[in-house]
Design an enzyme around this catalytic site. Sequence first.
Site, PDB file in Angstrom:
ATOM      1  N   CYS A   1     -10.349  -6.383  -3.394  1.00  0.00           N
ATOM      2  CA  CYS A   1      -9.102  -6.413  -2.664  1.00  0.00           C
ATOM      3  C   CYS A   1      -8.662  -5.185  -2.319  1.00  0.00           C
ATOM      4  O   CYS A   1      -8.371  -4.370  -3.567  1.00  0.00           O
ATOM      5  CB  CYS A   1      -8.191  -7.528  -3.428  1.00  0.00           C
ATOM      6  SG  CYS A   1      -6.376  -7.335  -2.782  1.00  0.00           S
TER       7      CYS A   1
ATOM      8  N   GLU B   1      -4.218   0.847  -5.612  1.00  0.00           N
ATOM      9  CA  GLU B   1      -5.142   0.072  -6.656  1.00  0.00           C
ATOM     10  C   GLU B   1      -6.105  -0.619  -5.795  1.00  0.00           C
ATOM     11  O   GLU B   1      -5.677  -1.083  -4.633  1.00  0.00           O
ATOM     12  CB  GLU B   1      -4.346  -0.787  -7.281  1.00  0.00           C
ATOM     13  CG  GLU B   1      -2.935  -0.959  -7.005  1.00  0.00           C
ATOM     14  CD  GLU B   1      -2.094  -1.541  -8.101  1.00  0.00           C
ATOM     15  OE1 GLU B   1      -1.484  -1.081  -8.740  1.00  0.00           O
ATOM     16  OE2 GLU B   1      -2.125  -3.184  -7.957  1.00  0.00           O
TER      17      GLU B   1
ATOM     18  N   CYS C   1       7.503  -9.134  -4.518  1.00  0.00           N
ATOM     19  CA  CYS C   1       6.293  -8.342  -4.370  1.00  0.00           C
ATOM     20  C   CYS C   1       6.565  -6.894  -5.158  1.00  0.00           C
ATOM     21  O   CYS C   1       7.499  -6.279  -4.702  1.00  0.00           O
ATOM     22  CB  CYS C   1       5.861  -8.153  -3.107  1.00  0.00           C
ATOM     23  SG  CYS C   1       4.245  -7.234  -2.939  1.00  0.00           S
TER      24      CYS C   1
ATOM     25  N   CYS D   1       4.874   0.082   0.380  1.00  0.00           N
ATOM     26  CA  CYS D   1       5.032  -0.670   1.644  1.00  0.00           C
ATOM     27  C   CYS D   1       6.450  -0.887   1.988  1.00  0.00           C
ATOM     28  O   CYS D   1       7.390  -0.802   1.344  1.00  0.00           O
ATOM     29  CB  CYS D   1       4.524  -2.389   1.205  1.00  0.00           C
ATOM     30  SG  CYS D   1       4.715  -3.546   2.534  1.00  0.00           S
TER      31      CYS D   1
ATOM     32  N   CYS E   1      -0.813  -7.645  -6.877  1.00  0.00           N
ATOM     33  CA  CYS E   1       0.038  -6.639  -5.902  1.00  0.00           C
ATOM     34  C   CYS E   1       0.985  -5.560  -6.509  1.00  0.00           C
ATOM     35  O   CYS E   1       2.104  -5.701  -6.549  1.00  0.00           O
ATOM     36  CB  CYS E   1       1.068  -7.650  -5.231  1.00  0.00           C
ATOM     37  SG  CYS E   1      -0.004  -8.299  -3.980  1.00  0.00           S
TER      38      CYS E   1
ATOM     39  N   CYS F   1       9.345  -7.521   0.753  1.00  0.00           N
ATOM     40  CA  CYS F   1       9.437  -8.928   0.318  1.00  0.00           C
ATOM     41  C   CYS F   1       9.926  -8.919  -1.261  1.00  0.00           C
ATOM     42  O   CYS F   1       9.598  -8.060  -1.840  1.00  0.00           O
ATOM     43  CB  CYS F   1       7.946  -9.448   0.111  1.00  0.00           C
ATOM     44  SG  CYS F   1       7.292  -9.636   2.024  1.00  0.00           S
TER      45      CYS F   1
HETATM   46  N1  SAH Z   1       1.205  -7.085   3.389  1.00  0.00           N
HETATM   47  C1  SAH Z   1       0.223  -8.110   3.323  1.00  0.00           C
HETATM   48  C2  SAH Z   1      -0.985  -8.207   2.391  1.00  0.00           C
HETATM   49  C3  SAH Z   1      -0.568  -7.769   0.934  1.00  0.00           C
HETATM   50  S1  SAH Z   1       0.094  -8.871  -0.095  1.00  0.00           S
HETATM   51  C4  SAH Z   1       0.998  -9.613   3.318  1.00  0.00           C
HETATM   52  O1  SAH Z   1       2.059  -9.585   3.025  1.00  0.00           O
HETATM   53  O2  SAH Z   1       0.189 -10.554   3.573  1.00  0.00           O
HETATM   54  C5  SAH Z   1      -1.050 -10.198  -0.409  1.00  0.00           C
HETATM   55  C6  SAH Z   1      -0.376 -11.276  -0.895  1.00  0.00           C
HETATM   56  O3  SAH Z   1       0.169 -11.613  -2.049  1.00  0.00           O
HETATM   57  C7  SAH Z   1       0.800 -11.664   0.219  1.00  0.00           C
HETATM   58  O4  SAH Z   1       0.730 -13.224   0.446  1.00  0.00           O
HETATM   59  C8  SAH Z   1       1.905 -11.605  -0.736  1.00  0.00           C
HETATM   60  O5  SAH Z   1       3.102 -12.250  -0.155  1.00  0.00           O
HETATM   61  C9  SAH Z   1       1.556 -12.128  -2.179  1.00  0.00           C
HETATM   62  N2  SAH Z   1       2.508 -11.718  -3.162  1.00  0.00           N
HETATM   63  C10 SAH Z   1       3.006 -10.474  -3.219  1.00  0.00           C
HETATM   64  N3  SAH Z   1       3.475 -10.532  -4.532  1.00  0.00           N
HETATM   65  C11 SAH Z   1       3.269 -11.819  -5.096  1.00  0.00           C
HETATM   66  C12 SAH Z   1       3.621 -12.394  -6.396  1.00  0.00           C
HETATM   67  N4  SAH Z   1       4.477 -11.807  -7.151  1.00  0.00           N
HETATM   68  N5  SAH Z   1       3.145 -13.569  -6.682  1.00  0.00           N
HETATM   69  C13 SAH Z   1       2.385 -14.060  -5.686  1.00  0.00           C
HETATM   70  N6  SAH Z   1       1.867 -13.805  -4.466  1.00  0.00           N
HETATM   71  C14 SAH Z   1       2.587 -12.495  -4.223  1.00  0.00           C
END
Ligand code: SAH
Length: 345
Positions: free
Chosen positions: A102, A89, A116, A109, A330, A113
């Site tokens: 974006c 996406e 996410c 991935c 995300c 986390c």
């Molecule tokens: N892998 C990279 C980039 C992708 S995610 C990273 O971890 O930075 C982009 C941002 O969105 C990251 O800061 C991630 O931690 C955040 N993110 C992911 N899921 C989220 C959620 N449910 N709510 C808020 N931020 C989120």
Amino acid sequence: MNIKSMTLTELTDAMKEMGQPAFRAKQVYTWLHRGVRSYDEMQNIPKELRSVLAEKYPIMTPRVMRKQESQKDGTIKYLWQLSDGNCIETVLMRYHYGNTVCISTEVGCLMGCVFCASTLGGLVRRLEPFEMLDEVLFTQVESGLPISHIVLMGIGEPLDNMQNVLRFLSLVNSPEGMNISMRHISLSTCGLVPKIDELAKEKLQITLSVSLHAPSDEIRDKIMPVNRAYPTDALLEACRRYYGQTNRRISFEYAMIDGVNDTEECARLLLKKLKGLPAHMNLIPLNRVEESPLKPSSRSAVMKFQKILEDGGVPATVRRTLGSDIDASCGQLRRKYTKEKQNES
Ligand code: SAH
């Protein structure tokens, strides 16, 4: 290599081998970077050459599977199908300073986390440079809106796909292509320390965003498995080295999760750990993910957190949530789509 992953120099060499002059390579490169879907659109290229190229270097383009447009803020989300059937996406956000895409850097991935959606199905594969370029090109083509800014904050961990990402950056920055300034590009990482050091050596003018999300190992370990390999202090040391090498202020992301990382003690510890490091803090109220029990912090907790940081000298902004009505955060759309397909079969 895919023709759209080649730099102008590489394409010039490849076409020289086919007996073609340099100016032809430049013409082809320019067409490719405008987002053509076929060589037949290249009107100033002789017909015979077009068919030779089509044979040798087929043009691959992503297909729009879903398009969702926010009624609130004009944010558009595209779900693309790649040539091998995988989906990714891209989100188009309309800011006052320019249209920003974006982009995803991987299919799925590895990082795990807990908050996410992108990581729920693991990593499928890394994207090729041209596939990232295509996200930008075809978002521009499909929306008809000129793109001026890019954030690598979609699905995937950019520094887990470093060589392809670096090549993508040079493609999208090239004057004969989209010519997007490095200063208009942000790259976000969950904190792969050795890769941050490697990136620092490139001395790019991009903004490095670091997904910090917690001030201590105690909390970070629980929400980001990567922290067990590269603990918080080691990450912040890498950020200091990065700043030392590039002189670019680091931007931190901090998803505010109710009762997990949003206390006043967290804010104060954060201030202590960031001392002397030029930084900007992006506070993001957590986006709810269906599969997770985690909840966003209350508005008052976010405001209080922000005030402590600001009073302590760390600029902190609360990020507007764009596209909240269209699963824009995300990996949510890809996840939904994949689930629907599974239920159908
Ligand atoms: N892998 C990279 C980039 C992708 S995610 C990273 O971890 O930075 C982009 C941002 O969105 C990251 O800061 C991630 O931690 C955040 N993110 C992911 N899921 C989220 C959620 N449910 N709510 C808020 N931020 C989120």
